[in-house]
Write a protein that holds these residues in place. Sequence first.
Motif, PDB file in Angstrom:
ATOM      1  N   HIS A   3      18.460  33.233  60.016  1.00 18.59           N
ATOM      2  CA  HIS A   3      19.509  32.304  59.600  1.00 18.59           C
ATOM      3  C   HIS A   3      20.863  33.009  59.546  1.00 18.59           C
ATOM      4  N   GLU A   4      20.883  34.206  58.994  1.00 14.25           N
ATOM      5  CA  GLU A   4      22.143  34.946  58.890  1.00 14.25           C
ATOM      6  C   GLU A   4      22.645  35.401  60.263  1.00 14.25           C
ATOM      7  N   ARG A  15      24.264  32.426  61.678  1.00 15.42           N
ATOM      8  CA  ARG A  15      25.596  32.260  61.083  1.00 15.42           C
ATOM      9  C   ARG A  15      26.598  33.196  61.765  1.00 15.42           C
ATOM     10  N   ASP A  66      22.749  27.557  65.936  1.00 15.37           N
ATOM     11  CA  ASP A  66      21.663  27.033  65.109  1.00 15.37           C
ATOM     12  C   ASP A  66      20.555  28.070  64.992  1.00 15.37           C
ATOM     13  N   ALA A  67      19.920  28.086  63.830  1.00 18.17           N
ATOM     14  CA  ALA A  67      18.785  28.980  63.577  1.00 18.17           C
ATOM     15  C   ALA A  67      17.577  28.136  63.203  1.00 18.17           C
TER      16      ALA A  67
END
Length: 193
Positions: free
Chosen positions: A79-80, A83, A88-89
Amino acid sequence: MTDDEVLNEFRAAGALLEGHFKLSSGRHSGHYLQCARVLMNAARAERLAAALVERMPQDLVSAIGAVVSPAMGGIIFGHEIGRALGKDAMFVERPTGTFELRRGFALAPGQKVLMVEDVVTTGLSSREAIAAIESAGGSVIGMASLIDRSAGQAVFDMPYFALLKMDFPTFPADDLPPDLAEIPLSKPGSRNA
């Protein structure tokens, strides 16, 4: 970010452990890097992900269309990384023992994916996650992890980037050094091996 600065992030989080640990791979070690603990602080996780993205070549970074990680360990770091990349993750999970995209996650046919792990020891779960991404239509063009503790043994058919390479020795359960065998066993990871 230097290797010492990365290790200092683990130390500050109480995430560099010593003892007798059973890894997700089933192997044993006297050291354990608890990635979940180092990533529990959002600012620290963001710093670590940004540092890894900075090490990646710009042509790869600009080609990435999405980030996919294996559950459970890779989700936060993936996720990071998403970012840091502005992408998108998503994650793959094993509801029946085999990784698959679920929860409405989908990849466009041929979508270029960066597969992101927290730690790589043997590379087995990474290869399984890559296979699931490709089965879902994605094209994995690179792989990244917070930690590579494979001692160069995990080899992939694509560029692989790790923020920190650690060569802590690991041992099969039936061939432990006597000093390690005397220490009570701990299993801090997320999977039973």
